[in-house]
Design a protein around this motif. Structure first.
Motif, PDB file in Angstrom:
ATOM      1  N   ASN A  33      -1.757  -0.009  -4.244  1.00 13.40           N
ATOM      2  CA  ASN A  33      -1.477   1.439  -4.202  1.00 13.40           C
ATOM      3  C   ASN A  33      -1.939   2.207  -5.440  1.00 13.40           C
ATOM      4  O   ASN A  33      -1.413   3.276  -5.736  1.00 13.40           O
ATOM      5  CB  ASN A  33       0.000   1.717  -3.871  1.00 13.40           C
ATOM      6  N   HIS A  34      -2.957   1.699  -6.073  1.00 12.48           N
ATOM      7  CA  HIS A  34      -3.557   2.444  -7.188  1.00 12.48           C
ATOM      8  C   HIS A  34      -4.072   3.815  -6.736  1.00 12.48           C
ATOM      9  O   HIS A  34      -4.087   4.763  -7.507  1.00 12.48           O
ATOM     10  CB  HIS A  34      -4.710   1.642  -7.808  1.00 12.48           C
ATOM     11  N   TYR A  35      -4.499   3.880  -5.484  1.00  8.66           N
ATOM     12  CA  TYR A  35      -5.042   5.139  -4.954  1.00  8.66           C
ATOM     13  C   TYR A  35      -4.035   6.279  -5.071  1.00  8.66           C
ATOM     14  O   TYR A  35      -4.415   7.451  -5.114  1.00  8.66           O
ATOM     15  CB  TYR A  35      -5.455   4.958  -3.488  1.00  8.66           C
ATOM     16  N   LYS A  36      -2.760   5.940  -5.112  1.00  6.15           N
ATOM     17  CA  LYS A  36      -1.733   6.988  -5.131  1.00  6.15           C
ATOM     18  C   LYS A  36      -1.822   7.847  -6.397  1.00  6.15           C
ATOM     19  O   LYS A  36      -1.384   8.992  -6.410  1.00  6.15           O
ATOM     20  CB  LYS A  36      -0.329   6.381  -5.019  1.00  6.15           C
ATOM     21  N   LEU A  43     -11.186   7.289  -1.221  1.00  7.00           N
ATOM     22  CA  LEU A  43     -11.074   7.622  -2.647  1.00  7.00           C
ATOM     23  C   LEU A  43     -11.771   6.571  -3.503  1.00  7.00           C
ATOM     24  O   LEU A  43     -12.459   6.904  -4.475  1.00  7.00           O
ATOM     25  CB  LEU A  43      -9.599   7.742  -3.057  1.00  7.00           C
ATOM     26  N   ALA A  44     -11.619   5.309  -3.122  1.00  7.90           N
ATOM     27  CA  ALA A  44     -12.269   4.231  -3.888  1.00  7.90           C
ATOM     28  C   ALA A  44     -13.784   4.375  -3.799  1.00  7.90           C
ATOM     29  O   ALA A  44     -14.489   4.200  -4.793  1.00  7.90           O
ATOM     30  CB  ALA A  44     -11.816   2.871  -3.365  1.00  7.90           C
ATOM     31  N   ASP A  80      -7.173   5.685   0.945  1.00 11.93           N
ATOM     32  CA  ASP A  80      -7.340   4.816  -0.236  1.00 11.93           C
ATOM     33  C   ASP A  80      -8.774   4.315  -0.337  1.00 11.93           C
ATOM     34  O   ASP A  80      -9.350   4.269  -1.422  1.00 11.93           O
ATOM     35  CB  ASP A  80      -6.346   3.635  -0.182  1.00 11.93           C
ATOM     36  N   LYS A  81      -9.372   3.961   0.803  1.00 13.16           N
ATOM     37  CA  LYS A  81     -10.744   3.434   0.776  1.00 13.16           C
ATOM     38  C   LYS A  81     -11.753   4.541   0.507  1.00 13.16           C
ATOM     39  O   LYS A  81     -12.757   4.324  -0.181  1.00 13.16           O
ATOM     40  CB  LYS A  81     -11.063   2.757   2.105  1.00 13.16           C
ATOM     41  N   LYS A  98       0.813  -1.217   0.000  1.00  9.45           N
ATOM     42  CA  LYS A  98       0.000   0.000   0.000  1.00  9.45           C
ATOM     43  C   LYS A  98       0.850   1.273   0.000  1.00  9.45           C
ATOM     44  O   LYS A  98       0.459   2.292  -0.567  1.00  9.45           O
ATOM     45  CB  LYS A  98      -0.884  -0.034   1.250  1.00  9.45           C
ATOM     46  N   GLY A 110      -9.092  12.076  -0.100  1.00 12.33           N
ATOM     47  CA  GLY A 110      -9.805  11.042   0.635  1.00 12.33           C
ATOM     48  C   GLY A 110      -9.524  11.073   2.125  1.00 12.33           C
ATOM     49  O   GLY A 110      -9.658  10.078   2.823  1.00 12.33           O
TER      50      GLY A 110
END
Lengths: 329, 740
Positions: A302-305, B730-731, B727-728, A143, B606
């Motif tokens: 870590n696509h959110y990055k 944003l998802a 991250d969650k 992550k 997020g």
């Protein structure tokens, strides 16, 4: 932790002379001590910089700013000349860790700290950085790892001063057994493909004594933006340092540096080009930010990055532009 | 002495609902406090009795105990998540300079990374480390499954010997069929699967013990939630008489459920000390603390709920799955609180063994995880039928205390200005959420307290169990000071020495409600003896004497100052023993609470910032308002950490915990703190002579759920998994296409 010698030289020259094989320099020790406790480094001796004179000064003249290597992040964050002449650096220092850490951690140490990758830090993982033959982050818990230049090793460089210094074309003054040399911050970083064992271009026994920042041209602004999961003491998920000069109302001489997304801080020429010659408004900032995340190679977690970095670059551009508009000249 | 029972009438309840009850109590019991009682010390804001000692560092925790000639103890641990031990050889370790004792911990195999395989004691920490490194183990590594997902997979390596699968429990509930049928005919049906993470206790003072022998007598200093439990467990493990063991715990740096027993290390410290002929100290380091002292199990909660058009809860099906590591027990409290039709619940529970340290009770076991899922399905149901989520809760909650709290909380947070879910726009979006909590925490036997009144007018109250930082010591002193009519500083409280009267283990928020009534009775009985002396001295009826404002006198003023009265003591001191009896009739069976949250979500990143938490909580009659507020603050902070930050990360490859530290195991700091508004409800709950209830656990239950509700309100989309990290978020935003 193994026993070690403790040496407290009075000058930088003595420090370099004392730092013979097996010994290492210690500034604030905020990283070094954790490395020693984890058994990742076992120096035979520590050459403390605590009593070395002349390393803790912030000086300002027509040539720019000179930051001693032992200047603490707290001192850097509070200094008005730094805030005025290198706002990205001040942003970066202010955002680091906690007051406790900032009171200890130093400019030199921030550049030389080792990666926080939890596989690198764990004693039971022999990853490629520690002489093993694999990067555990590729299949593992990734992550917080890299999304660019991450085929060999997936660390992200932890220095947040690094990108800010790059935005200001910092020059490092380095003293070593062979004398003094100067090195551009842009030449300072070492990619895993060049040398897996280190992240920086310091030879054995070399010591950063100073970081010099050239004066900014008129109508120039810079900014450093970092995103953290929590606001007290955390490592960056993504970061961006931006500097630009206004030519009329258009951006010129743009620097966009990405942090916490690759094994080294990344200066992004394509993103810079996308902004150059355009009015640095929301739309142009977003276009440059989109360029900055092109070609990312995220791992499973870590696509959110990508989305986060895009917003981070955009916001850093807008902040730097706002400062440039306010700046004199 | 012949005693007669007394009949007394009490007014129980709270401002919103009073209830008269008549109970019968023995003569040696004081009349229980109720809504009509006028207090002089109870209910005030008192700094804790040990505040100065703590802030100046004079307070000595187990960590601070250093004895002459003391050795450092520690463990060689498994680097494998699962392995057979082919051979273990400690001979090289024994030869290391400074190593004084080695105990191989006989095992055929290890089942989690970090499991101890040998214990050592040495003269220095360096010698200990060298000794540990010199323990030679021949391993035969086995396949492992350290995460619940890996352990549930078909063909997964089986954690426990002699088991076919890691999964226990059928996943089916008794009235499944009926609930399925009823769901089919419900007005609306909502479905959701909520997930919660493994949380570690993360005690600031790690687990540890110092053991010292003097002849056959053993003294144990240990950071524990159960001094008396440690005494019997250690005596049992060492096969020595309990009369030879003293357990001391003056100060204690956090347990949260993980220090409920002696732990294997305590008996080992004693055995190492015996072998080496010197005291031994074992204190865990942070990695050991995270990996080998327990944790809150994770959960996967698959829910289906039917609701009527007018917003009444209908059939409810919930399938609970969680991992206790190599231990047992991973349930979640779901459903609870709300008025689900009893016959229309289908709850099934499945446990999944993993190659990880075993679970341990953690602050309101089962509740925070149950709450997160339950309040999620409630918010989704309210949204589905177009009802305000607070109105929906009020409609389905019959607890009179909580109904009052909903109203007060809504007023304070500005609920009437709450916007429709997802109607906020722009980068920073605000939202409001609400969630509830319930807990027992009434306490009971066995707890005894000695009250000693000395000839100089000073007073002690003593109990041998532990104050785990919750302030029980101060609670004892406040209660005794009230009973004796003294200012608080005249009463010195002592805890944490098993040579003093027996007390409970600190679990279930029962310590204060178990000990406070015994303290009150002890003070009552000691005061009665003092009154008898005064009555005899002044020739008045003892029954007419009151103890108030530092005097022992009749209502008309005939009497002595407390100090002069004490000079009449001819026996050195008055010492009376108070004993906790079983609970009398109560107003409610437990305590009620709810919390309101306001958040601001940065949609660029997020990132969730909690702006405000309004925590409304009852804890019976509040003994010390300052400490009660501290408890609420602590619960909210831990709840916020659970909501947004804390999570044990296990590596799927080698099975180690990757964040067994305080760097990557994230605990929020000052900048992450919201404004916390604490609203305490005084409820005369009855049950015991003080009406005290526990407050340690209930306040950490609803926080994460209220924050989740507020995020939902701000974004119009639900984050279904804890912790709700960027991250969650944003998802979730991306699924809604609302990223801009």
């Amino acid at each position: 932790m193994k026993n070690f010698d403790w040496i407290t030289p009075a000058t930088a020259k003595e420090a370099v002379e004392a730092c013979t094989a097996g010994r290492t320099f210690m500034g604030g020790g905020t990283d070094l001590v954790t490395l020693m406790k984890a058994g990742l480094v076992e120096p035979a001796g520590l050459v403390s910089l605590s009593r070395v004179t002349g390393l803790d000064a912030i000086a300002e003249d027509g040539e720019g700013l000179m930051l001693g290597a032992r200047v603490t992040l707290a001192a850097l964050a509070e200094n008005t000349a730094v805030a005025r002449r290198a706002p990205a650096v001040a942003d970066s220092a202010r955002n680091t860790a906690t007051p406790l850490v900032r009171n200890r951690a130093t400019v030199g140490g921030n550049l030389c700290q080792r990666p926080r990758c939890w596989y690198f830090r764990h004693p039971d993982y022999k990853c490629s950085k520690k002489g093993g033959d694999t990067c555990y982050a590729i299949e593992g818990e990734n992550k917080y790892h890299a999304i660019f230049e991450n085929t060999t090793c997936n660390i992200v460089h932890p220095s947040n001063l690094g990108p800010a210094f790059m935005a200001h074309d910092a020059e490092l003054v380095i003293l070593g057994p062979k004398g003094e040399r100067k090195l551009s911050i842009h030449e300072f970083w070492v990619r895993p493909e060049e040398d897996m064992k280190t992240e920086i271009a310091l030879d054995a026994g070399e010591l950063i004594t100073r970081v010099d920042l050239k004066p900014m041209p008129a109508r120039t602004g810079s900014a450093f933006e970092e995103v953290n999961e929590k606001q007290s003491f955390d490592w960056g998920l993504v970061a961006a340092a931006v500097r630009l000069t206004l030519d009329g109302d258009k951006a010129a001489d743009v620097r966009i540096i990405l942090g916490a997304v690759a094994p080294v801080p990344l200066r992004h020429a394509e993103a810079e080009k996308a902004l150059t010659g355009r009015v640095p408004d929301e739309k142009a900032a977003l276009a440059a930010a989109e360029k900055a995340v092109e070609g990312a190679t995220p791992l499973r977690d870590n696509h959110y990055k990508i989305a986060m970095l895009k917003a981070c670059v955009k916001n850093a551009i807008l902040m730097a532009a706002a400062r440039a508009r306010k700046a004199g000249g | 002495m012949a005693t007669e029972d007394k009949k007394v009438k009490l007014v129980l309840g709270f401002a919103g609902a009073r209830e008269e009850v008549e109970i019968t109590i023995p003569d040696e019991e004081p009349v229980p406090w109720d809504l009509t009682t006028q207090f002089s010390v109870v209910g005030g804001k008192h700094p804790r009795s040990d505040a100065q000692a703590k802030v100046t560092g004079r307070a000595k925790y187990t960590h601070d105990i250093n004895l002459p000639g003391m050795l450092f103890g520690g463990f060689a641990r498994s680097p494998h998540a699962a392995a057979e031990i082919v051979a273990i050889d400690t001979s090289a370790a024994e030869k290391i300079d400074g190593v004084k004792a080695v105990i191989p911990m006989q095992q055929e195999r290890v089942r989690y990374a970090g499991q101890p395989v040998a214990a050592l004691a040495a003269t220095t920490r360096q010698a200990l480390a060298a000794g540990i490194a010199a323990v030679k183990v021949e391993w035969k590594p086995l396949p492992h499954a350290a995460r619940i997902e890996d352990a549930m997979r078909e063909g997964a390596p089986v954690v426990h010997k002699n088991q076919q699968s890691n999964v226990t429990g059928s996943g089916r509930a008794r009235n499944d069929e009926r609930v399925v049928a009823e769901l089919g005919s419900s007005h609306k049906v909502v479905k959701a699967t909520a997930r919660t993470q493994v949380q570690t206790h993360s005690c600031l003072e790690t687990h540890g013990t110092v053991a010292q022998w003097k002849g056959d007598d053993l003294t144990i200093w240990t950071s524990t939630q159960a001094t008396f439990g440690v005494r019997s467990q250690v005596a049992d493990a060492l096969r020595i008489d309990e009369s030879k063991v003293t357990v001391l715990c003056d100060f204690m740096g956090g347990g949260f459920g993980s220090k409920f027993g002696a732990g294997y290390f305590t008996a080992i410290a004693a055995r190492l000390a015996q072998m080496a002929g010197a005291p031994v100290k074992i204190m865990f380091d942070r990695r050991e603390e995270h990996t080998d002292t327990g944790n809150r199990p994770d959960s996967i909660q698959e829910m289906e709920l039917g609701v009527s058009a007018d917003g009444k809860l209908g059939p409810y099906s919930v399938k609970l799955t969680g991992t206790p590591g190599i231990g047992r027990g991973a349930g979640a409290a779901n459903p609870m609180i709300y008025d689900f039709p009893r016959e229309l619940r289908a709850v099934s529970q499945t446990e999944v063994a993993t190659n990880a340290g075993q679970q341990a009770a953690m602050r309101a076991p089962g509740h925070p995880q149950g709450s997160f899922a339950l309040e999620t399905i409630l918010d989704l149901a309210a949204e589905a039928i177009g009802m305000d989520p607070l109105e929906f809760r009020i409609k389905n909650d019959s607890n009179p205390v909580r109904l009052a709290q909903y109203e007060e909380g809504a007023r304070r947070i500005g609920w009437k200005n709450r916007r429709k879910n997802g109607s906020a726009t722009g980068r920073l979006r605000r939202g409001l959420g609400v969630a509830s909590g319930t807990w027992g925490g009434l306490g009971g036997p066995s707890a005894e307290v000695d009250c000693r009144i000395f000839k100089d007018g000073s007073v002690q109250v003593r109990n041998g169990s532990q104050d785990i930082g919750t302030g029980t010591k101060t609670v004892m002193a406040v209660v005794a000071a009230e009973e004796l009519g003294l200012p608080l500083e005249k009463v010195r409280p002592f805890m944490g020495d098993t040579n003093d009267p027996v007390g409970p283990a600190s679990g279930g928020s029962t310590t204060a409600p178990s000990i406070a009534p015994a303290a009150r009775q002890a003070a009552y009985l000691a005061g009665r003896e003092l009154k008898a002396l005064v009555a005899k001295h002044l020739g008045v009826d003892a029954a007419k004497l009151l103890m108030k404002n530092g005097r022992v006198s009749t209502a008309e003023g005939k009497g002595l100052s407390f100090e002069d009265a004490c000079r009449l003591i001819s026996t050195g001191e008055i010492r009376a023993r108070g004993k906790r009896r079983s609970n009398f009739k109560t107003f409610r069976g437990g305590v009620a609470g709810c919390q309101f949250a306001e958040v601001e979500v940065d949609c660029d990143y997020g990132l969730v910032r909690v702006v405000r938490i309004i925590a409304l909580q009852d804890a019976g009659i509040i003994v010390n308002r300052l400490q009660a507020e501290s408890q609420v603050n602590g619960g909210v902070i831990q709840g916020l950490a659970y909501a947004l930050h804390e999570e044990r990360v296990m590596d799927r490859q080698l099975g180690h915990q990757m964040n067994a530290n305080f760097e990557m195991y994230k605990i929020p700091g000052m900048k992450d703190m919201p404004e916390i508004e604490c609203v305490l409800y005084d409820v005369a709950n009855g049950g015991n002579n003080t009406s005290v209830c526990g407050i340690g656990e209930p306040t950490c239950i609803p926080t994460a759920s209220a924050i989740a509700g507020a995020i939902h309100n701000a974004l119009g989309v639900r984050v279904l998994s804890l912790p709700m990290t960027p991250d969650k978020v944003l998802a979730a935003l991306a699924t809604k296409g609302a990223g801009k």
